[in-house]
Design a protein around this motif. Structure first.
Motif, short mmCIF file in Angstrom:
data_model
loop_
_atom_site.label_atom_id
_atom_site.label_comp_id
_atom_site.label_asym_id
_atom_site.label_seq_id
_atom_site.Cartn_x
_atom_site.Cartn_y
_atom_site.Cartn_z
N ASN A 189 12.63 7.08 0.04
CA ASN A 189 12.94 5.78 0.62
C ASN A 189 13.30 5.92 2.11
O ASN A 189 14.03 6.83 2.48
CB ASN A 189 14.14 5.15 -0.09
CG ASN A 189 14.05 5.26 -1.59
OD1 ASN A 189 14.06 6.36 -2.13
ND2 ASN A 189 13.96 4.15 -2.26
N GLY A 190 12.74 5.03 2.90
CA GLY A 190 13.11 5.00 4.32
C GLY A 190 12.55 6.12 5.17
O GLY A 190 12.99 6.32 6.29
N PHE A 198 7.94 -2.73 -5.64
CA PHE A 198 9.34 -2.70 -6.05
C PHE A 198 10.31 -3.23 -4.99
O PHE A 198 11.06 -4.17 -5.23
CB PHE A 198 9.75 -1.27 -6.46
CG PHE A 198 11.18 -1.18 -6.88
CD1 PHE A 198 11.57 -1.58 -8.15
CD2 PHE A 198 12.15 -0.71 -6.00
CE1 PHE A 198 12.90 -1.53 -8.54
CE2 PHE A 198 13.49 -0.66 -6.39
CZ PHE A 198 13.85 -1.05 -7.65
N ARG A 199 10.27 -2.61 -3.81
CA ARG A 199 11.27 -2.99 -2.81
C ARG A 199 11.05 -4.42 -2.32
O ARG A 199 9.91 -4.84 -2.11
CB ARG A 199 11.22 -2.04 -1.61
CG ARG A 199 12.54 -1.96 -0.88
CD ARG A 199 12.37 -1.52 0.55
NE ARG A 199 11.64 -2.51 1.31
CZ ARG A 199 10.98 -2.26 2.43
NH1 ARG A 199 10.94 -1.04 2.91
NH2 ARG A 199 10.36 -3.22 3.06
N ALA A 200 12.16 -5.12 -2.14
CA ALA A 200 12.08 -6.50 -1.69
C ALA A 200 11.30 -6.57 -0.38
O ALA A 200 11.57 -5.83 0.55
CB ALA A 200 13.48 -7.08 -1.50
N ALA A 201 10.29 -7.44 -0.33
CA ALA A 201 9.52 -7.74 0.88
C ALA A 201 8.69 -6.58 1.41
O ALA A 201 8.21 -6.64 2.53
CB ALA A 201 10.41 -8.29 1.99
N ASP A 242 5.28 -7.98 2.01
CA ASP A 242 5.26 -8.79 3.24
C ASP A 242 5.19 -7.90 4.48
O ASP A 242 4.51 -8.21 5.44
CB ASP A 242 6.51 -9.66 3.33
CG ASP A 242 6.70 -10.52 2.10
OD1 ASP A 242 6.47 -11.73 2.18
OD2 ASP A 242 7.06 -9.96 1.04
N GLN A 243 5.95 -6.82 4.45
CA GLN A 243 5.99 -5.91 5.58
C GLN A 243 4.60 -5.35 5.87
O GLN A 243 4.14 -5.34 7.02
CB GLN A 243 6.98 -4.77 5.31
CG GLN A 243 7.24 -3.89 6.53
CD GLN A 243 8.24 -2.79 6.23
OE1 GLN A 243 8.94 -2.81 5.22
NE2 GLN A 243 8.32 -1.81 7.13
N VAL A 275 2.26 -8.05 7.29
CA VAL A 275 2.42 -8.29 8.73
C VAL A 275 1.57 -7.29 9.51
O VAL A 275 0.84 -7.67 10.43
CB VAL A 275 3.90 -8.18 9.14
CG1 VAL A 275 4.03 -8.23 10.67
CG2 VAL A 275 4.72 -9.29 8.51
N TRP A 276 1.65 -6.03 9.12
CA TRP A 276 0.86 -5.00 9.80
C TRP A 276 -0.64 -5.25 9.63
O TRP A 276 -1.40 -5.15 10.59
CB TRP A 276 1.19 -3.61 9.26
CG TRP A 276 2.45 -3.02 9.82
CD1 TRP A 276 3.58 -2.72 9.14
CD2 TRP A 276 2.70 -2.67 11.19
NE1 TRP A 276 4.53 -2.19 9.98
CE2 TRP A 276 4.02 -2.15 11.24
CE3 TRP A 276 1.95 -2.74 12.36
CZ2 TRP A 276 4.60 -1.69 12.44
CZ3 TRP A 276 2.53 -2.29 13.54
CH2 TRP A 276 3.82 -1.78 13.57
N GLY A 317 8.97 3.80 -1.99
CA GLY A 317 9.77 4.97 -1.71
C GLY A 317 10.52 5.38 -2.96
O GLY A 317 10.95 4.52 -3.73
N ARG A 318 10.60 6.66 -3.20
CA ARG A 318 11.32 7.12 -4.38
C ARG A 318 11.95 8.46 -4.09
O ARG A 318 11.35 9.30 -3.43
CB ARG A 318 10.38 7.20 -5.59
CG ARG A 318 9.25 8.21 -5.44
CD ARG A 318 8.12 7.90 -6.39
NE ARG A 318 7.35 6.77 -5.90
CZ ARG A 318 6.81 5.82 -6.67
NH1 ARG A 318 6.94 5.87 -7.96
NH2 ARG A 318 6.14 4.83 -6.14
#
Lengths: 442, 309
Positions: free
Chosen positions: B113-114, B143-146, B149-150, B153-154, B196-197
């Motif tokens: 993640n991240g 899984f991860r919120a939005a 969407d992220q 956008v790209w 991410g996990r």
């Protein structure tokens, strides 16, 4: 690793004399290993140096307690010093008049948005009225992410899109909180590099306009040596009041927390322990100290067990054990829960003292055995599962055909089960408890 | 050069020069070799996240070589260290998407993640676009919120199509649809995002394995690359990540993200040393253009470069 460190220390002290009191040579030999363990945990090099010097001072000439070996004595001193350095836990400071402003800041991907949602939930549970503020106008869809989380938790999110400057958004949010009766304002700022002048100025501006009571640095537990520089720089620009360590549910040892605490003196407040919105814990110094020293494996194991076994089932199982009504149905259920924890090989690796045994078990045999046992039990009738004593020769042949194994294997399984039942009966009456614990190296 | 990589890389490495490795370079040009030089050298490598084991291995092999070749000047040691470090990172015989041009190349992107997967994917997409290839993206992070969407956008910014399902959907199904779509639309490259996990989450790693096998069942040979995105800020845990992801989905190479900070991703030396994984790309900023093909000599040279100081 902790296991490892104590073993290494024991080896060192075996070779050395000076029983009863720790000599300089003993201590130095031991501290080389401690130094290594801390560096492996990503504690900053400079911080390790200072830390080891402090431990050395305390350890040399220290009387070894009667109940401890010299190795244990050194570990005790190291552990205590770690706990002292990590400092006492602290709650969020919500004194004075609401709304209280709490700002989250940090590098990209450290976990600010998720943590903002977690803190909001926690605050609401303690009777506060939180307002989440989407102040990350840089990362694509960061605002949407916070809005989605807000909807899930039914917590208000203040957002003004990505065209308004973040300091303005934050100031507006504080106004809104004041008028709307929100008690805590949580600012989710954009991830930024500590060397990005423009972005750091933006952060200073947010602080100037909103006067946050808490400025919390969110740090990834996997961060390496650079954590110190990042924290120092953030601290210089926007004086930090606390630290949050995220992704602690992994196997990173989290030495960054010790480094940052040492160089900034800022207290550690929370740990992020998972992706769910309730996965946040108050910081406990002893637990983090053990983790940095490498005992995290055992903690991970406990956490996995907690995650896999749900509370109610555990209670039901305990009841069954006590009344000795544990049957094959329960055996099957237990096996399935064990499977949820991951491959047995991996689990064995985490139990202190078991890592050597694990190598003797050929890969996958345990897994295969479990699958086989499952197949056998599934080929039994409910009556047979409840009372395996009724399984006679003809029933065994039927089960063998159904599960594709030989009758010998069925006998083996039934034997195992009987042994387990006996062990549990003993455990429940208290007699066998110590031997059972011994089996698991506890 | 098709995009601004030299500048970006150089700029981001300038900061390194001024920090750890800058000090290292300064140290090495000074004087004669002493015991202190070696100790200082070890300390500086450790502070760059190279890790104790790899540092000790690097320094002791350098010491042997210095003794063998009767080197007494500290600045000669710099050249040697540079050589050894470059040699370590140069994994032989493996380039990004090697071999003849395929009708469709599938690139699976994984990581904790991240670490910078989604931004990394935007960069990869841009990289392929600039090579004149048609790209399709698959939003495998359901899984991860939005997260969808992220990526959207790209995709919109880059003018690329995106295959996405509902949030909370089955990522395997997304990949199945995406491979199908990529084949029928005749795109050149399909890049698959994943959630991410943490590598310690067994069931999530199993899910990743499933995503991988969905791709290979639908298109033999796919995914043609499985890239692990590693955050340059990451310390020793990076090695555990590379090991576990490698076991689960056969990682074929690394994408080193966030190299524009002051952390320099020294952990890659340990990762490459143990797992022999090539580093294909480095990420150097938040824009889609901020990506460079990894070159070991350039990477190491930049770390030691004295120019501008």
């Amino acid at each position: 690793m902790f296991d490892n460190l104590s073993n290494k220390l024991q080896d060192i002290f075996k070779k050395l004399s000076g029983k009863g009191r720790l000599s300089e040579a003993d201590v130095d030999a031991a501290l080389r290993e401690v130094r290594l363990a801390l560096l492996e945990a990503d504690v900053n090099f400079r911080v390790v140096k200072e830390f080891v010097a402090r431990v050395r001072e305390r350890a040399i000439g220290a009387d070894v307690m009667k109940s401890l070996s010299p190795a244990q004595m050194v570990i005790k001193i190291v552990h205590e010093e770690l706990i002292t350095t990590l400092g006492q836990p602290r709650q969020l400071d919500l004194s004075g008049n609401p709304p209280h402003v709490v700002m989250l800041a940090g590098l990209q991907g450290s976990g600010k948005t998720t943590m903002a949602a977690k803190l909001a939930l926690r605050l609401r549970q303690s009777g506060q009225r939180p307002l989440l503020v989407a102040a990350d106008t840089h990362r694509p869809a960061a605002i949407t992410q916070l809005e989605v989380l807000g909807r899930q938790l039914d917590i208000t999110v203040h957002s003004e899109g990505d065209k308004v400057p973040p300091p303005r958004i934050c100031a507006n949010a504080v106004d809104r909180a004041r008028k709307g009766g929100y008690t805590v304002v949580l600012l989710d700022t954009a991830g930024r590099l500590h060397i990005d002048e423009e972005m750091m100025q933006e952060l200073e501006e947010v602080v100037r306009l909103t006067k946050p009571g808490e400025v919390l640095l969110v740090v990834d537990a996997m961060t390496g040596q650079d954590a110190v520089r990042v924290a120092e720089e953030f601290h210089r620009r926007v004086p930090l009041t606390g630290l949050i360590l995220t992704k602690v549910d992994g196997d990173a040892r989290g030495g960054a927390a010790l480094s940052i605490r040492s160089v900034t003196g800022v207290p550690i407040l929370f740990l992020g322990t998972g992706e769910k919105t309730d996965a946040v814990e108050a910081f406990q110094p002893d637990r983090l100290a053990s983790r940095i020293l490498g005992m995290g494996d055992m903690l991970t194991l406990i956490e996995r067990a907690e995650a896999a076994f749900d509370q109610q089932q555990a209670q039901k199982m305990e009841q069954k054990l006590r009344t000795a009504t544990f049957d094959l149905e329960d055996f099957l259920e237990q096996m399935q829960q064990l499977k949820k924890m991951g491959p047995l090989q991996q689990i064995l690796e985490m139990v202190p003292g078991f890592s050597s045994i694990k190598d003797q078990v050929p890969e996958d045999t345990t897994e295969k055995q479990m699958k086989r046992s499952e197949a056998i039990i599934r080929s039994m009738t409910p009556a047979e599962r409840r009372d395996p004593r009724i399984i006679d020769g003809s029933r065994k042949r039927r089960i063998a055909r159904g599960s594709g194994v030989s009758v010998i294997e069925i006998n083996q399984l039934l034997n195992q089960f009987r042994q387990m039942q006996r062990m549990m009966k003993q455990a429940s009456t208290g007699r066998g408890a110590s031997s059972l614990m011994g089996r698991f190296g506890l | 050069m098709i995009f601004k990589r030299p500048d970006k890389l150089r700029n981001s490495l300038t900061r390194t020069r001024q920090s750890v490795f800058g000090r290292l370079a300064g140290l090495l040009t000074q004087t004669e070799l002493t015991e202190e030089t070696w100790e200082e050298l070890e300390a500086l490598l450790i502070q760059a996240d190279v890790g104790v084991e790899t540092t000790v291995a690097l320094v002791s092999s350098l010491r042997e070589r210095a003794a063998r070749e009767h080197i007494r000047q500290a600045d000669r040691v710099q050249a040697l260290l540079q050589e050894e470090m470059t040699a370590l990172l140069n994994v032989p015989g493996r380039s990004y998407l090697p071999g003849e041009k395929r009708p469709l190349s599938v690139v699976l992107v994984v990581g904790v993640n991240g670490s910078g997967k989604t931004t990394g994917i935007a960069k990869l997409a841009r990289y392929h676009q600039l090579r004149g290839e048609r790209v399709l993206l698959a939003a495998g992070d359901t899984f991860r919120a939005a997260a969808i969407d992220q990526l959207k956008v790209w995709a919109d910014r880059l003018g690329i199509e995106l295959i996405a399902h509902q949030a909370g959907g089955d990522p395997g199904a997304v990949v199945f649809d995406a491979v199908g779509a990529a084949l029928s639309r005749r795109v050149d490259v399909l890049i698959v995002d994943t959630a991410g996990r943490l590598h310690t989450k067994h069931n999530l790693m199993q899910e990743l394995r499933k995503i991988h096998s969905v791709a290979s069942r639908q298109l033999p040979g796919a995914p043609h690359e499985t890239l692990l995105v590693l955050d340059a800020t990451t310390g020793q845990n990076g090695l555990a990540q590379a090991r576990t992801f490698g076991e689960a989905v056969d990682v074929t190479g690394l994408f080193l993200a966030k190299l524009d900070g002051t952390a320099k991703g020294g952990i890659v030396f340990s990762v490459v040393r143990e797992l022999k994984l090539p580093i294909f790309f480095v990420g150097t900023g938040e824009q889609a253009e901020d990506v460079a093909e990894f070159r070991a000599s350039e990477f190491v040279e930049g770390l030691f470069d004295q120019g501008g100081l």
